[in-house]
Scaffold this active site. Structure first.
Site, mmCIF file in Angstrom:
data_model
loop_
_atom_site.group_PDB
_atom_site.id
_atom_site.type_symbol
_atom_site.label_atom_id
_atom_site.label_comp_id
_atom_site.label_asym_id
_atom_site.label_seq_id
_atom_site.Cartn_x
_atom_site.Cartn_y
_atom_site.Cartn_z
ATOM 1 N N THR A 99 0.839 -1.470 -0.297
ATOM 2 C CA THR A 99 0.461 -0.098 -0.016
ATOM 3 C C THR A 99 0.870 0.973 0.273
ATOM 4 O O THR A 99 1.655 1.748 0.535
ATOM 5 C CB THR A 99 -0.758 0.441 1.137
ATOM 6 O OG1 THR A 99 -1.996 -1.307 1.623
ATOM 7 C CG2 THR A 99 -1.698 1.556 1.189
ATOM 8 N N LYS A 174 -6.994 1.771 -2.645
ATOM 9 C CA LYS A 174 -7.046 1.204 -1.622
ATOM 10 C C LYS A 174 -7.184 2.691 0.028
ATOM 11 O O LYS A 174 -7.547 2.637 0.931
ATOM 12 C CB LYS A 174 -5.681 0.732 -1.658
ATOM 13 C CG LYS A 174 -4.697 0.215 -0.584
ATOM 14 C CD LYS A 174 -5.846 -0.702 0.674
ATOM 15 C CE LYS A 174 -4.757 -1.243 1.678
ATOM 16 N NZ LYS A 174 -4.819 -1.894 1.977
ATOM 17 N N LYS A 242 0.608 4.784 8.114
ATOM 18 C CA LYS A 242 1.284 5.495 7.093
ATOM 19 C C LYS A 242 0.354 5.574 6.046
ATOM 20 O O LYS A 242 -0.030 6.218 5.449
ATOM 21 C CB LYS A 242 2.077 4.744 6.874
ATOM 22 C CG LYS A 242 2.614 3.423 5.052
ATOM 23 C CD LYS A 242 2.834 2.620 4.613
ATOM 24 C CE LYS A 242 2.659 1.522 4.404
ATOM 25 N NZ LYS A 242 1.108 1.162 4.243
HETATM 26 N N1 NAP Z 1 -1.202 -7.336 7.502
HETATM 27 C C1 NAP Z 1 -2.523 -6.985 6.035
HETATM 28 O O1 NAP Z 1 -3.682 -6.956 7.038
HETATM 29 C C2 NAP Z 1 -2.083 -5.954 5.100
HETATM 30 C C3 NAP Z 1 -3.619 -6.237 4.780
HETATM 31 C C4 NAP Z 1 -3.429 -4.868 3.336
HETATM 32 C C5 NAP Z 1 -2.230 -4.554 2.504
HETATM 33 N N2 NAP Z 1 -1.229 -4.614 3.336
HETATM 34 C C6 NAP Z 1 0.641 -3.893 2.575
HETATM 35 O O2 NAP Z 1 1.053 -5.113 2.796
HETATM 36 C C7 NAP Z 1 2.293 -4.524 1.613
HETATM 37 C C8 NAP Z 1 2.663 -5.559 3.349
HETATM 38 O O3 NAP Z 1 2.244 -5.876 4.826
HETATM 39 P P1 NAP Z 1 2.548 -6.161 6.512
HETATM 40 O O4 NAP Z 1 1.361 -7.310 6.634
HETATM 41 O O5 NAP Z 1 3.089 -8.012 4.862
HETATM 42 O O6 NAP Z 1 4.044 -6.027 6.815
HETATM 43 P P2 NAP Z 1 4.875 -7.418 7.334
HETATM 44 O O7 NAP Z 1 4.610 -8.112 7.706
HETATM 45 O O8 NAP Z 1 5.791 -6.149 7.945
HETATM 46 O O9 NAP Z 1 6.544 -7.511 6.257
HETATM 47 C C9 NAP Z 1 6.979 -6.408 5.667
HETATM 48 C C10 NAP Z 1 7.712 -7.111 4.349
HETATM 49 O O10 NAP Z 1 8.838 -6.247 3.351
HETATM 50 C C11 NAP Z 1 10.062 -5.936 4.224
HETATM 51 N N3 NAP Z 1 10.774 -5.273 3.520
HETATM 52 C C12 NAP Z 1 10.627 -3.798 4.355
HETATM 53 N N4 NAP Z 1 11.301 -2.546 4.299
HETATM 54 C C13 NAP Z 1 12.620 -3.775 2.897
HETATM 55 C C14 NAP Z 1 13.310 -2.893 2.308
HETATM 56 N N5 NAP Z 1 13.519 -1.421 2.677
HETATM 57 N N6 NAP Z 1 14.199 -3.986 1.247
HETATM 58 C C15 NAP Z 1 13.475 -4.985 1.192
HETATM 59 N N7 NAP Z 1 12.233 -5.499 1.915
HETATM 60 C C16 NAP Z 1 11.914 -4.921 3.041
HETATM 61 C C17 NAP Z 1 9.866 -7.109 5.020
HETATM 62 O O11 NAP Z 1 11.560 -7.658 4.994
HETATM 63 P P3 NAP Z 1 12.072 -7.779 6.131
HETATM 64 O O12 NAP Z 1 11.269 -8.887 6.868
HETATM 65 O O13 NAP Z 1 13.322 -8.086 6.280
HETATM 66 O O14 NAP Z 1 12.006 -7.186 7.824
HETATM 67 C C18 NAP Z 1 9.197 -8.420 5.097
HETATM 68 O O15 NAP Z 1 9.378 -8.869 4.688
HETATM 69 C C19 NAP Z 1 2.402 -3.114 3.282
HETATM 70 O O16 NAP Z 1 2.109 -2.139 2.316
HETATM 71 C C20 NAP Z 1 0.663 -2.802 4.219
HETATM 72 O O17 NAP Z 1 0.201 -1.973 4.592
HETATM 73 C C21 NAP Z 1 -1.541 -5.786 4.662
#
Ligand code: NAP
Length: 299
Positions: A99, A174, A242
């Site tokens: 997102t 979104k 964010k």
């Molecule tokens: N969770 C939900 O319910 C949900 C629903 C809809 C949308 N989203 C969106 O989807 C996205 C991911 O969400 P998530 O819940 O999966 O987040 P998360 O669990 O915090 O995972 C984030 C991922 O991004 C990687 N990452 C972050 N910064 C990075 C960088 N600079 N370089 C390389 N890798 C990086 C992290 O790697 P590391 O493992 O090394 O930290 C991890 O694999 C976000 O934008 C969020 O807003 C989430």
């Protein structure tokens, strides 16, 4: 037999690891990259191969998907020194499912156009549950041709896929979604705190609220966790902060008031300031509990 596109998937977080698993289940060959090694092993057990950098991943990928945190992170894995940009083929497609803001999607599309590569912005909703079950809703911005090419890939991860329009329109949809998500959580937190302080049976309260005009995804999926005081993340509070920031910035440009979202933004800002940004969004209730001098007992 139709040859399946080779997918390069970057970001095995709460969402990405589940989405990758569903791609593998549907028979797509997947190469993964994750910054930290932890989640990679699991993906390999499920049949993925591994790249040591986004750049290396791009060498062998037809479709590169990023599911990382925020715009600077996408910028880093796509355009950075070890980013996919340097090894992208002109026949490849880049899809940002994180997102972000519509403005960032347009900026990224412009950069990728230098290599004649198209971008789809394809953020998702449906939470971790939707990612696990492969029932995400996916909102897509970009060309019709790129959308059609990617549709079978999206169908492996989601159950409703909608082409919203040009690049940026997926992210715009979104952000609209997040206005409702944030206010649903604020409303649910207020309602259950009030009910608790008034001495109502909260199980019964959830039962009645879930079946009538107040029902919502939040009430169904996150309130039960809130009531057990389970604040582990499905969706991190810092990520919602964010999203609200992007929503408010974008709305300012369009001169649309975001009164409720601005309130939710300030409360989530407090949550993050208290070191709770990695907790799930249901942790919002704790900010209100402090103001009400009342704590909801686990039910
Ligand atoms: N969770 C939900 O319910 C949900 C629903 C809809 C949308 N989203 C969106 O989807 C996205 C991911 O969400 P998530 O819940 O999966 O987040 P998360 O669990 O915090 O995972 C984030 C991922 O991004 C990687 N990452 C972050 N910064 C990075 C960088 N600079 N370089 C390389 N890798 C990086 C992290 O790697 P590391 O493992 O090394 O930290 C991890 O694999 C976000 O934008 C969020 O807003 C989430």
């Amino acid at each position: 037999m139709v040859k399946m596109e080779q997918i390069g998937f970057i970001g095995l977080g709460l969402m990405g690891r589940q989405m990758t698993r569903n791609l593998l289940r549907h028979g797509f060959p997947v190469i993964v990259y994750n910054r930290s090694p932890g989640p990679v092993e699991e993906a390999v057990k499920q049949g993925a191969s591994v790249a040591s950098s986004p750049k290396e991943l791009a060498k062998n990928s037809d479709i590169v998907i990023a599911m990382v945190t925020d715009a600077p992170d996408v910028e880093q894995v796509i355009l950075g020194v070890k980013g996919v940009f340097h090894e992208l083929r002109s026949s490849s497609l880049v899809v940002d499912m994180s997102t972000n803001s519509p403005q960032f999607a347009q900026h990224l599309a412009k950069e990728l156009a230098q290599k004649s590569v198209e971008l789809l912005d394809a953020p998702v909703t449906g939470g971790q549950k939707g990612a696990i079950e492969g029932t995400l809703t996916i909102m897509v911005g970009g060309s019709e041709a790129a959308y059609q090419r990617c549709l079978p890939v999206f169908q492996a991860m989601g159950s409703l896929i909608v082409h919203m329009g040009a690049v940026g329109s997926g992210q715009m949809a979104k952000l609209c979604n997040q206005a409702i998500v944030a206010m649903d959580m604020l409303a649910a937190s207020e309602a259950f705190l009030l009910g608790s302080k008034a001495g109502l049976d909260l199980k019964k309260l959830r039962q009645v609220l879930s079946s009538g005009a107040a029902s919502s995804w939040t009430l169904e999926n996150l309130v039960p966790r809130m009531l057990k005081r389970d604040f582990e993340p499905g969706f991190r509070a810092a990520h919602l902060l964010k999203d609200l920031r992007y929503l408010i910035d974008t709305a300012e440009q369009l001169q649309v008031p975001m009164i409720g979202s601005a309130l939710a933004y300030q409360l989530y800002n407090t949550i993050v300031a208290h070191g709770l940004g990695d907790k799930g969004t249901q942790v919002l209730v704790t900010a209100l509990e402090e103001m009400a001098k009342h704590r909801i007992e686990p039910t």
